[in-house]
Design an enzyme around this catalytic site. Structure first.
Site, mmCIF file in Angstrom:
data_model
loop_
_atom_site.group_PDB
_atom_site.id
_atom_site.type_symbol
_atom_site.label_atom_id
_atom_site.label_comp_id
_atom_site.label_asym_id
_atom_site.label_seq_id
_atom_site.Cartn_x
_atom_site.Cartn_y
_atom_site.Cartn_z
ATOM 1 C CB CYS A 263 -1.225 -0.238 0.967
ATOM 2 S SG CYS A 263 -0.091 0.076 2.763
ATOM 3 C CG HIS A 311 -4.644 0.211 4.320
ATOM 4 N ND1 HIS A 311 -3.639 -0.370 2.869
ATOM 5 C CD2 HIS A 311 -5.968 0.634 3.196
ATOM 6 C CE1 HIS A 311 -4.893 -0.586 1.879
ATOM 7 N NE2 HIS A 311 -5.319 0.242 1.550
ATOM 8 C CG HIS A 323 -6.661 0.183 -2.134
ATOM 9 N ND1 HIS A 323 -7.155 0.534 -0.812
ATOM 10 C CD2 HIS A 323 -7.668 -0.014 -2.447
ATOM 11 C CE1 HIS A 323 -8.410 -0.780 -0.793
ATOM 12 N NE2 HIS A 323 -8.808 -0.409 -2.409
#
Length: 386
Positions: A263, A311, A323
């Site tokens: 990520c 994240h 993402h």
């Protein structure tokens, strides 16, 4: 895998439950009967495992960055130490030459004796000045030698300390890598025990939960007024364009391109392509970059998720993000509320919104796939990790 994980055996279960049997027991013990486990419980376990894995991955990434810095420092100290030792060798050579000259009498009488014995006192006085300058030069050389030796000793101690720190970081990195690998294996074992029908049930439950969270998030007004009128900066536009062109590439923990990303690896490379160096991990992004209210969110900003900032995604606009979701998944477009939002940061707070902005064209299938890292017929492979 931990002993509490169950081996799923039945198919066609209702949406609310999945059927499972306990792990194989020794022949001397009676095998327990089938157990009904709610889908919500299994989904919660998967989310917890993925969240824990991603947290460990970001910790690994942070250690990797520190290790890179430590390696550079160790290399710099080694080069400085080599130069200092070369300088000391040269200084010792000069000092040895001076000693030989003194022993052989090349230096001659002292300037005061030369002055007393000279037939031409003025000439002797001039020679005395020369001798004094030579003596001063020798004294300076000896002083430089002493300082050089002290500097070399200090650099040697610093280099030894830097190497020890590098070794400790490398050992820590290995432990973190092993931890991530173990957690990915646990996820793999859990998912590989499910049938395609059972995975579909989980998928439906996940989609329903995401849709509900997105409706509530958008209805809350957290994003403020019209999203359509917002435009990114030129750098934000370039970063977002790069991220969109990565859609479909696989998630791989610790990766930052060009073939796979995690990520924060995606956000790091996207903004690097836009000409802006940003921190490598989601925790550092949250700690170091300028935070912006969600009501002022614009395309290209970074949305950070979960209480520990484990994240991160690039904001696409209209309540969506780009993402790399989880191990086993691919880069995709998701609702902003697919994960619990912590907040947002802006890599270029001084960048002005560009005029005439056109959102990037999304490739076919940009929104397909599971955010939890599994599809209806494929579970993640732990062997793909680093």
């Amino acid at each position: 895998m931990s002993k509490r994980l169950l081996r799923w055996t039945c198919t066609g279960a209702a949406l609310g439950t999945l059927c499972a049997t306990a792990p194989t027991t020794p022949p001397a013990q009676a095998a327990p009967g089938p157990e009904i486990r709610p889908v919500a419980e299994l989904l919660t376990d998967l989310q917890r495992l993925y969240r824990s894995t991603e947290e460990a991955s970001e910790t690994y990434n942070a250690t990797e960055e520190k290790l890179k810095e430590q390696r550079a420092r160790s290399k710099d100290l080694a080069e400085k130490l080599a130069r200092a030792r070369a300088s000391v060798r040269d200084g010792r050579g000069d000092a040895a030459r001076f000693a030989r000259q003194q022993y052989q009498g090349a230096a001659g009488l002292s300037p005061y004796v030369r002055l007393l014995l000279a037939r031409d006192p003025q000439r002797a006085l001039d020679q005395g000045h020369v001798i004094q300058r030579v003596a001063a030069g020798r004294a300076a050389t000896v002083e430089r030698l002493a300082e050089g030796e002290q500097r070399a000793d200090a650099l040697a101690r610093a280099a030894k300390k830097a190497l020890a720190a590098q070794t400790a970081l490398a050992a820590r990195q290995k432990r973190q890598r092993d931890k991530v690998g173990g957690q990915l294996k646990e996820v793999q074992e859990l998912l590989s025990a499910l049938t395609p029908d059972q995975l579909d049930v989980l998928r439906e439950a996940e989609d329903a939960g995401t849709a509900r969270a997105q409706r509530e998030f958008m209805a809350s007004g957290a994003l403020g007024g019209s999203q359509a009128a917002r435009a990114p900066s030129r750098q934000g536009d370039r970063a977002l364009d790069f991220a969109v062109r990565q859609i479909g590439r696989p998630y791989e923990w610790g990766a930052e391109g060009p073939d796979a990303y995690d990520c924060s690896g995606l956000t790091y490379r996207a903004w690097a392509r836009a000409g802006r160096e940003i921190p490598r991990t989601s925790q550092e992004l949250w700690a170091e970059l300028r935070r912006v209210p969600l009501s002022q969110l614009r395309p290209g900003d970074l949305v950070v998720y979960f209480p520990r900032a484990t994240h991160v995604a690039l904001y696409l606009g209209d309540g969506r993000v780009v993402h790399a979701p989880r191990p086993g998944a691919r880069i995709k477009v998701s609702p902003i509320a697919a994960n619990p939002v912590l907040g947002a940061v802006r890599p270029d707070p001084r960048g002005r919104p560009m005029r005439g902005y056109l959102p990037p064209k999304l490739p076919e299938g940009a929104t397909s796939g599971s955010d939890l890292g599994y599809s209806g017929d494929q579970a993640p492979d732990a062997t793909e990790s680093r």
